[in-house]
Design a protein around this motif. Structure first.
Motif, PDB file in Angstrom:
ATOM      1  N   CYS A  91       0.982  -1.161  -0.089  1.00 45.51           N
ATOM      2  CA  CYS A  91      -0.023  -0.106  -0.004  1.00 45.51           C
ATOM      3  C   CYS A  91       0.836   1.372   0.040  1.00 45.51           C
ATOM      4  N   PRO A  92       0.913   2.208  -1.155  1.00 45.00           N
ATOM      5  CA  PRO A  92       1.786   3.304  -1.305  1.00 45.00           C
ATOM      6  C   PRO A  92       1.252   4.516  -0.295  1.00 45.00           C
ATOM      7  N   HIS A  93       0.096   4.534   0.162  1.00 46.00           N
ATOM      8  CA  HIS A  93      -0.832   5.623   0.658  1.00 46.00           C
ATOM      9  C   HIS A  93      -0.616   5.556   2.001  1.00 46.00           C
ATOM     10  N   CYS A  99      -7.543   4.623   2.235  1.00 48.56           N
ATOM     11  CA  CYS A  99      -7.678   3.888   1.181  1.00 48.56           C
ATOM     12  C   CYS A  99      -8.213   2.408   2.033  1.00 48.56           C
ATOM     13  N   CYS A 101      -6.603  -0.367   1.146  1.00 44.48           N
ATOM     14  CA  CYS A 101      -5.287  -1.448   1.299  1.00 44.48           C
ATOM     15  C   CYS A 101      -4.670  -1.207   2.609  1.00 44.48           C
ATOM     16  N   ARG A 102      -4.412  -0.112   3.161  1.00 40.31           N
ATOM     17  CA  ARG A 102      -3.350   0.150   4.111  1.00 40.31           C
ATOM     18  C   ARG A 102      -3.940  -0.607   5.370  1.00 40.31           C
TER      19      ARG A 102
HETATM   20 ZN    ZN Z   1      -3.563   1.822   0.590  1.00 35.12          ZN
END
Ligand code: ZN
Ligand code: MG
Length: 180
Positions: A91-93, A99, A101-102
């Motif tokens: 997860c790049p956030h 988001c 995904c995190r």
């Molecule tokens: Zn994410």
């Protein structure tokens, strides 16, 4: 029958974590025994999926090319130890992105399961932070906690946490293969 996987967090489980983030391949240093642990799991029929929060991307501390170079180094060192990593999800956030995904959200676990046809209720995950445990539980996996990385702090901050605890990834891997 679907393949058996073990899901691993990255920082603090496979490599030494840093409060300043892992921003380059040079900063990515394996924890003692972690590469051998992956090889041991592979030998016993488990494929490895790495699921990792990498908010340093959104924070601008490193870019996707640097992350890819870090993961190339990780794969090379795992390979030199006789193992392999089947898949990496990141997860790049940042925490304010909300988001799906995190971690502690289970999004990456669910994407992985969908991609690979994995049976999450029979899949172990290994993490060092409470977010890893929460995401794993939300996804219906079997979470294990290690004392490396944030592990000791996670234990201290969550005294009621009811998950198996291991010294490090090698210790957890030894447990996983003994139960399979
Ligand atoms: Zn994410
Ligand atoms: Mg971690």
């Amino acid at each position: 029958m679907s393949d058996s996987y073990v899901i691993l967090d990255r920082d603090g489980v496979i490599n030494i974590d840093s409060a300043g983030f892992i921003k380059s391949p040079a900063e990515w240093l394996p924890i003692d025994g972690s590469l051998e642990a992956i090889a041991l799991l592979n030998e016993h029929g488990f494929k490895i999926a790495v699921i990792t929060n990498q908010s340093g991307i959104e924070r601008g501390l490193y870019d996707l090319a640097a992350l890819a170079a870090i993961h190339d180094k990780m794969r090379q060192l795992v390979s030199a130890a006789g193992g392999g990593i089947e898949a990496i999800y990141f997860c790049p956030h940042g925490p304010d992105s909300h988001c799906n995904c995190r971690k502690p959200k289970p999004g990456m676990f669910l994407t992985f399961a969908s991609d690979r046809g994995a049976d999450l209720k029979n899949t172990y995950s290994v993490g060092d932070s409470i977010r890893d445990i929460q995401a794993s539980m939300a996804a219906g996996c079997r979470p294990l906690l290690v004392k490396t990385g944030n592990g000791l702090q996670t234990i201290q901050n969550n005294p009621q946490l009811n998950v198996p605890i291991f010294e490090n990834l090698y210790d957890a891997a030894t447990h996983i293969i003994s139960t399979s």
